[in-house]
Design an enzyme around this catalytic site. Sequence first.
Site, PDB file in Angstrom:
ATOM      1  N   GLN A  81       0.833  -1.208   0.000  1.00  0.00           N
ATOM      2  CA  GLN A  81       0.000   0.000   0.000  1.00  0.00           C
ATOM      3  C   GLN A  81       0.867   1.256   0.000  1.00  0.00           C
ATOM      4  OE1 GLN A  81      -3.291   0.097  -0.366  1.00  0.00           O
ATOM      5  NE2 GLN A  81      -3.219   2.303  -0.397  1.00  0.00           N
ATOM      6  N   GLU A  82       1.960   1.217   0.730  1.00  0.00           N
ATOM      7  CA  GLU A  82       2.840   2.382   0.841  1.00  0.00           C
ATOM      8  C   GLU A  82       3.676   2.627  -0.409  1.00  0.00           C
ATOM      9  OE1 GLU A  82       3.178   4.626   3.338  1.00  0.00           O
ATOM     10  OE2 GLU A  82       1.514   3.698   4.380  1.00  0.00           O
ATOM     11  N   SER A  83       4.156   1.543  -1.029  1.00  0.00           N
ATOM     12  CA  SER A  83       5.143   1.744  -2.101  1.00  0.00           C
ATOM     13  C   SER A  83       5.005   0.833  -3.310  1.00  0.00           C
ATOM     14  CB  SER A  83       6.541   1.514  -1.532  1.00  0.00           C
ATOM     15  OG  SER A  83       6.708   0.137  -1.212  1.00  0.00           O
TER      16      SER A  83
END
Length: 109
Positions: A81-83
């Site tokens: 989700q972050e990267s």
Amino acid sequence: MGSEKKGKSASEEDIQKIKENGTLRKLYETHYAYVEIFDYADLKRYHRRIKTRLPKYEKIIRQAALKYGFDWRLIAAVIYQESHFDPGARSFTGVKGTGNGQGDGDQGS
């Protein structure tokens, strides 16, 4: 022929019960509330990235999960989700790396 019972079936009664007690609404909100924003192309991209990018990080994710008592899939989901498992990704705050966390010294991994 015999007369057929003209009432609700057990399953219809069960559906009515979960509608009345709010269970159906909760299930819908949890699993289907965002179906209208479904993006097939993004889902295909996600599956491709899981096959091509996750293997590079899976061992270290599993080790961290074991060390800290988390399900490794949860950690992988947060990293995705972050990267999207892109070590060059930057967060909106400017932090670079796969985790994009903002902890002490966490400048990516």
